[in-house]
Scaffold this active site. Structure first.
Site, PDB file in Angstrom:
ATOM      1  N   GLY A 188      25.053 -70.999  -1.328  1.00  0.00           N
ATOM      2  CA  GLY A 188      24.956 -69.517  -2.064  1.00  0.00           C
ATOM      3  C   GLY A 188      25.249 -68.289  -0.720  1.00  0.00           C
ATOM      4  N   GLY A 245      25.250 -60.402   0.078  1.00  0.00           N
ATOM      5  CA  GLY A 245      24.889 -59.266   1.035  1.00  0.00           C
ATOM      6  C   GLY A 245      23.890 -59.651   1.678  1.00  0.00           C
ATOM      7  N   VAL A 253      23.216 -69.143   2.434  1.00  0.00           N
ATOM      8  CA  VAL A 253      22.060 -70.065   2.104  1.00  0.00           C
ATOM      9  C   VAL A 253      22.860 -71.405   2.398  1.00  0.00           C
ATOM     10  CG1 VAL A 253      20.567 -71.054   0.930  1.00  0.00           C
ATOM     11  CG2 VAL A 253      21.003 -68.578   0.606  1.00  0.00           C
ATOM     12  N   ASP A 287      14.878 -56.592  -5.690  1.00  0.00           N
ATOM     13  CA  ASP A 287      16.529 -57.208  -6.339  1.00  0.00           C
ATOM     14  C   ASP A 287      16.067 -58.439  -7.136  1.00  0.00           C
ATOM     15  OD1 ASP A 287      19.006 -57.376  -6.170  1.00  0.00           O
ATOM     16  OD2 ASP A 287      19.368 -58.655  -4.542  1.00  0.00           O
TER      17      ASP A 287
END
Ligand code: NAG
Ligand code: NAG
Ligand code: NAG
Ligand code: NAG
Ligand code: NAG
Ligand code: NAG
Ligand code: NAG
Ligand code: NAG
Ligand code: NAG
Ligand code: NAG
Length: 745
Positions: A419, A422, A426, A538
Site C-alpha cells: 500500500g 500520502g 507500506v 483520516d
C-alpha cells in the site's frame, strides 16, 4: 665374576674408541672388501670378495669365496688360482691379472705349450695381445670351450734375412701381433717353426698372450728370449647365467645399493654387480653411500653449503641469501634494489590496506553516528525513557534496528509494497526473530517540532490493545524517516471489499453492519477510553482493514493527533481525504473528535450505498456521496440511494436505522453530531435487534414507514449529543446545512 665383567666392558669401550678414531676410508675398506673372518691379503695382494681363501675363522666357518671358481690359495705369499699365479684383482674393472707362460719351440727337445683352465672366465679381448717372436715362426692360440675348439694365431717369416726386421716395434717381420678374439676360454698356446726352415737356423720361436704394453720387441729377442711369463688379463663374472635369469636365484650375488650388469658383449657366462651412482664399496657385500660433501666430490661452492643424502647430495645457501649454492651459481647477498623494491612494495601494500581499513571503519562509524543522530532526532531517547517507566506494562513496544527491518523486507523490495499514499509506503515483511509477518510503514519525513508528539503517538498507539485496532508492534528510529511496524492484516481494506467485490446479499449486509459496529467501537475507544484521547483524522474505508473473518481493524494513524484533556488542537494544515472531510473542520481548522464522526458517517453511507465517497464522473449534484445521500433523504427518496439488492424485508428497518444514524453523523454542526460512543452504542443496539427480532414482518413495514418520516424531520434537528431522543428540528438550520454543504464541495 664382577671383576671379569668390568674388564670386558672396559675392553669393549676401548675397542669402540679405536674404531671411532680409525679413518673413515680405511675402516670402510676393511669392512667392505671381505667377509668377516677371512684373510684380505696374500703377500701384498688384496683379495676382494667374491674371491677368498679357504673358510672363515668365525664359528660358522663359511667359505670366504662366493663360489668355487673364486677360491684361491696363498702359498709362500703367492696367490694361486687354478694353475696360475695372480698378480692383482681389480674390483671396479672386474678383472684380474695372472702370470701366464710363454710358449717356446726350438728343436723338439725343450718345447713348452702352456695351458690354463679359466673356469668360464674369458681372457680380456681389449686388454691383451697375442704375440709370436721368431724368424720363421708361427704361434697358435687354442680355446677349448664347451667341448669345441677354436684356434687363431699369427706367423712371421724372414727366410734367414734380417734386413727388414725393425728394432723396437712389432712390425710383423720377426714379431707378429694379433688381437684376441672374444670369449677365449681354457686356452693353450703353441709356438712352432716352419719345417722347411734353414737347418743352420736353430733359432727358437716364442708365442705368448701379454697384457698390452707389457712387452716391447727387440731384435735381440730373436736370439734369446728374456722372459718366461707375462701378465695376462682375465674378465671375471659371477654365476654362469645372465642378469635376468640370475636375479631371481637364491645365489644372486648383488647386494644392497648395487645393480646387475651384463651389458658387456664379450661376456657370455655370468654377470657383474656394480654399485649404484653415489654409492661405493663392494657390490657383492653391499654398497654404502658416498658422503660427497666430505670426499670433496660435490658441486657446491663449499662443504658448508653441502648436504649429503642417500646416493647424492644437495647444495644450499644460508638464509637470507639467493642462489642454490652450486659452483656455477653460488650464493649471493640479496640484491639491494630487490630489497628496496620489495620493501617499498610491501610498504605501499600495507599503507593501502591500512587506509582501506580506516576508511571502512570511518564509514561504519559514520553510519552508526548517523543512525544515532536519527534515533535522537526521532525522539528515541524520549521513547526509551517512556518505555523504561512502563516496564511493568503488558504491552511492549519493540525498538527495531534498521538491519532487522531491512532483512524483513528484503531491503525494502518494491515487490513487497502492499500500500502507498500520502502517508508513506507500506511493505509486507517477515521478522525471522519473531517468526511473524508484519506490515512495515515508512512514514513521511517528520517535522522537527512534531518529534515529541510522534513519539507520544507511538507510545499511546502501542498501548492500545483493541481487537479492532491494528496493533503497533514497534518502530525503528535509526532512519531519517522513522519506520513503524504493525501486525499484518491479510484480507485487504473495506474499500476493496465494497468497491471491488460487489457481493450483494443479506449476508453482506450483516457483515457490513458488523464491520460498521466494530469500526465505531474502535473509534469510540480511541476517543474516550484510551489513556489520552486520540483523534484519527483520516477515517475512511481504505483505512479499515479486514482479516480473514472480515473483522475490522482500524489502521493508519499517520495523521492522528493526541488531544490532551481540556485542549483543542488547532491544526496547522487541514488533513484528511477528500470526500470524508468534515466541512466544519475545513472552515475552522479546528480539530475535534466530531470530525472523525463526520468521516465515519461517510463510511456508513458508503456501506449503505456501495458508492464511492466522491466520483468526478457523475452529475454535479451526485458527486459528493454525502450530499447526494442527504438530499435523497430530505426528498424522501431514501430507497433510491441504497445499493441495489441490499434491502430486503428482513433488514429494511435496520438499514433505515443505520441511514438515519449516518445522517446524524453528517450534521454540519459538529456539536450536533452524536459522539463516537453514541454511534457505537446505537450500532450495537441495531445489531442486537437483528439478532433477536421480536417484531413481525408486517409491523416492521409500518415501523419503517414511521421511522423514515421521523428521520426526515429529525436529521436536521438541533441534536442533543447526550440524549437519544430526536426532537423536531428547525428549518433555519436546514438552510445552514445546505450552505455549508455547498462550501464543502
Ligand atoms: C691368514 O693368513 C695367515 C698368515 O698370512 C694364516 O696364518 C692364517 O691361517 C690365514 N687365515 C685363513 C683363514 O686363511
Ligand atoms: C716357500 O719358500 C721357502 C723359502 O722361501 C721354500 O723353502 C719353500 O719350498 C717354498 N714353498 C713353496 C710351496 O713354494
Ligand atoms: C736342440 O738344441 C739344443 C740346444 O738348444 C741342442 O743341445 C740339441 O742338440 C738340439 N737337438 C737337436 C735334435 O737338434
Ligand atoms: C661353466 O659354464 C657351464 C655352462 O653354463 C657350467 O655348466 C659350468 O659349471 C661352468 N663352470 C664353472 C667352473 O663355473
Ligand atoms: C664334453 O665331452 C665329454 C666327453 O666327450 C662329454 O662327456 C661331455 O658331456 C661333453 N660336454 C658338453 C657340454 O658337451
Ligand atoms: C740364431 O740365428 C742367428 C742368425 O740370425 C745366428 O747367428 C745364431 O747363431 C742363431 N742362434 C742359435 C742358438 O742358433
Ligand atoms: C715399452 O716402450 C715404451 C715406450 O718406449 C715404454 O714406455 C714402456 O715402459 C716399455 N715397456 C716395457 C715393458 O719395457
Ligand atoms: C664424483 O662424482 C661423479 C658423479 O657422481 C663421478 O662420476 C665421479 O667418478 C666422482 N669422482 C670421484 C673422484 O669420486
Ligand atoms: C639412507 O638410507 C637408510 C636406509 O636405507 C636410511 O636409514 C637413512 O636415513 C637414509 N639417509 C638419508 C640421508 O636419506
Ligand atoms: C642451480 O642453479 C643453476 C642455474 O639456475 C641450475 O642450472 C642448477 O641445476 C641448479 N643446481 C641445483 C642443485 O639445483
Amino acid at each position: 665374576m664382577e671383576h671379569l665383567q668390568l674388564s670386558q666392558t672396559l675392553m669393549f669401550a676401548l675397542a669402540l674408541v679405536v674404531v671411532a678414531v680409525a679413518p673413515h676410508q680405511t675402516l670402510s675398506a676393511i669392512l667392505n672388501q671381505n667377509l668377516p673372518g677371512c684373510n684380505s691379503t696374500c703377500g701384498n695382494i688384496e683379495i676382494p670378495y667374491p674371491f677368498g681363501i679357504g673358510y672363515s675363522s668365525t664359528p660358522d666357518q663359511r667359505p670366504c669365496f662366493f663360489e668355487p671358481k673364486f677360491s684361491l690359495t696363498c702359498e709362500n705369499s703367492t696367490l694361486i688360482w687354478g694353475n696360475v699365479e695372480i698378480l692383482s684383482i681389480s674390483l671396479p674393472a672386474q678383472q684380474m691379472d695372472v702370470l701366464f707362460w710363454v710358449s717356446q719351440f726350438c728343436n723338439d727337445t725343450n718345447d713348452n705349450f702352456p695351458w690354463m683352465q679359466t673356469f668360464n672366465f674369458s681372457i680380456s679381448r681389449k686388454e691383451n695381445k697375442f704375440m709370436t717372436v721368431g724368424c720363421d715362426s708361427f704361434g697358435v692360440l687354442n680355446s677349448f670351450s664347451d667341448n669345441s675348439t677354436y684356434s687363431t694365431g699369427c706367423l712371421t717369416r724372414c727366410y734367414g734375412n734380417e734386413l727388414k726386421i725393425d728394432d723396437g716395434t712389432c712390425s710383423g717381420i720377426g714379431c707378429c701381433r694379433m688381437d684376441i678374439p672374444p670369449r677365449m676360454r681354457d686356452i693353450e698356446i703353441r709356438a712352432s717353426i716352419f719345417s722347411n726352415s734353414m737347418p743352420e737356423w736353430e733359432n727358437c720361436s716364442y708365442s705368448f698372450v701379454a697384457k698390452q704394453d707389457s712387452y716391447n720387441f727387440s731384435t735381440s729377442h730373436l736370439r734369446g728370449f728374456p722372459q718366461t711369463s707375462f701378465p695376462l688379463v682375465l674378465d671375471w663374472t659371477v654365476g654362469h647365467q645372465k642378469c635376468k635369469a640370475s636375479e631371481s636365484r637364491d645365489d644372486y650375488a648383488c647386494r644392497s645399493n648395487s645393480y646387475c650388469d651384463d651389458t658387456d658383449s664379450d661376456i657370455d657366462y655370468g654377470y657383474r654387480c656394480r654399485c649404484k651412482d653415489g654409492y661405493e664399496g663392494n657390490p657383492y657385500l653391499g654398497c654404502t653411500d658416498i658422503d660427497e660433501c666430505k670426499t670433496g666430490n660435490h658441486t657446491c661452492i663449499s662443504e658448508k653449503n653441502c648436504l649429503n643424502s642417500n646416493g647424492s647430495h644437495r647444495c644450499f645457501c644460508p638464509k637470507g641469501q639467493s642462489g642454490n649454492g652450486t659452483k656455477g651459481v653460488g650464493c649471493h647477498q640479496k640484491d639491494l634494489v630487490t630489497k628496496v623494491v620489495m620493501g617499498v612494495g610491501a610498504g605501499i601494500f600495507i599503507l593501502f590496506m591500512g587506509t582501506t581499513l580506516l576508511y571502512l571503519i570511518y564509514q561504519k562509524k559514520k553510519l552508526i553516528k548517523l543512525r544515532e543522530k536519527y534515533f535522537q532526532q526521532n525522539g528515541g531517547s524520549i521513547l526509551l525513557q517512556q518505555l523504561s517507566r512502563r516496564e511493568n506494562s503488558s504491552q511492549v513496544t519493540q525498538i527495531f534496528t534498521e538491519e532487522q527491518l531491512k532483512k524483513a523486507t528484503n531491503n525494502f523490495d518494491e515487490s513487497l509494497i502492499i500500500g502507498s499514499g500520502g502517508y508513506g509506503t507500506v511493505f509486507k515483511g517477515f521478522l525471522a526473530d519473531n517468526n511473524r509477518t508484519v506490515a512495515i510503514k515508512k512514514s513521511k519525513i517528520v517535522d522537527e517540532s512534531q518529534k515529541e508528539q510522534f513519539i507520544n503517538e507511538i507510545i499511546v498507539l502501542s498501548q492500545i490493545n483493541h481487537r479492532n485496532v491494528v496493533k503497533l508492534l514497534g518502530c525503528c528510529l535509526e532512519r531519517e524517516v522513522p519506520l513503524l511496524v504493525y501486525e499484518f492484516v491479510n484480507n485487504g481494506t473495506l474499500y476493496d471489499f465494497l468497491h471491488t467485490e460487489r457481493k450483494v446479499n443479506n449476508e453482506t449486509w450483516k457483515t457490513r453492519l458488523r464491520i460498521a459496529a466494530e469500526s465505531a467501537g474502535a473509534l469510540s475507544y480511541l476517543h474516550s477510553e484510551a489513556s489520552i484521547p486520540v483523534i484519527h483524522r483520516d477515517v475512511k474505508t481504505a483505512n479499515i482493514l479486514l482479516d480473514n473473518t472480515y473483522t475490522a481493524k482500524v489502521s493508519d494513524f499517520g495523521a492522528s493527533r493526541l488531544v490532551p484533556l481540556d485542549q483543542t488542537e488547532i491544526a496547522t494544515m487541514v488533513q484528511g481525504t477528500f470526500g470524508y472531510l468534515d466541512p466544519e473542520y475545513m472552515l475552522t481548522s479546528q480539530l475535534t473528535e466530531k470530525s472523525d464522526v463526520y468521516s465515519f458517517g461517510v463510511v456508513l453511507v458508503e456501506l449503505l450505498t456501495g458508492e464511492k465517497p466522491h466520483s468526478f464522473g457523475k452529475p454535479e449534484e451526485k458527486r459528493s456521496l454525502a450530499n447526494h445521500f442527504l438530499s435523497c433523504l430530505k426528498e424522501d427518496r431514501l430507497f433510491d440511494v441504497f445499493q441495489v439488492g441490499i434491502v430486503n424485508e428482513e433488514n429494511k428497518k435496520e438499514i433505515v436505522e443505520v441511514a438515519i444514524l449516518a445522517a446524524k453523523c453528517l450534521r454540519l454542526n459538529g456539536e450536533e453530531r452524536p459522539s463516537m460512543k453514541e454511534v457505537a452504542m446505537e450500532l450495537d443496539a441495531i445489531r442486537q435487534k437483528e439478532k433477536h427480532p421480536w417484531i413481525s414482518g408486517d409491523q416492521n413495514i409500518e415501523e419503517t414507514q414511521f421511522l423514515l418520516h421521523d428521520a426526515s424531520s429529525s436529521i436536521y434537528a438541533d441534536g442533543d449529543s447526550s440524549s437519544h431522543q430526536y426532537t423536531t428540528g428547525y428549518d433555519s438550520i436546514r438552510d445552514h446545512v445546505l450552505i455549508a454543504l455547498d462550501n464543502g464541495r
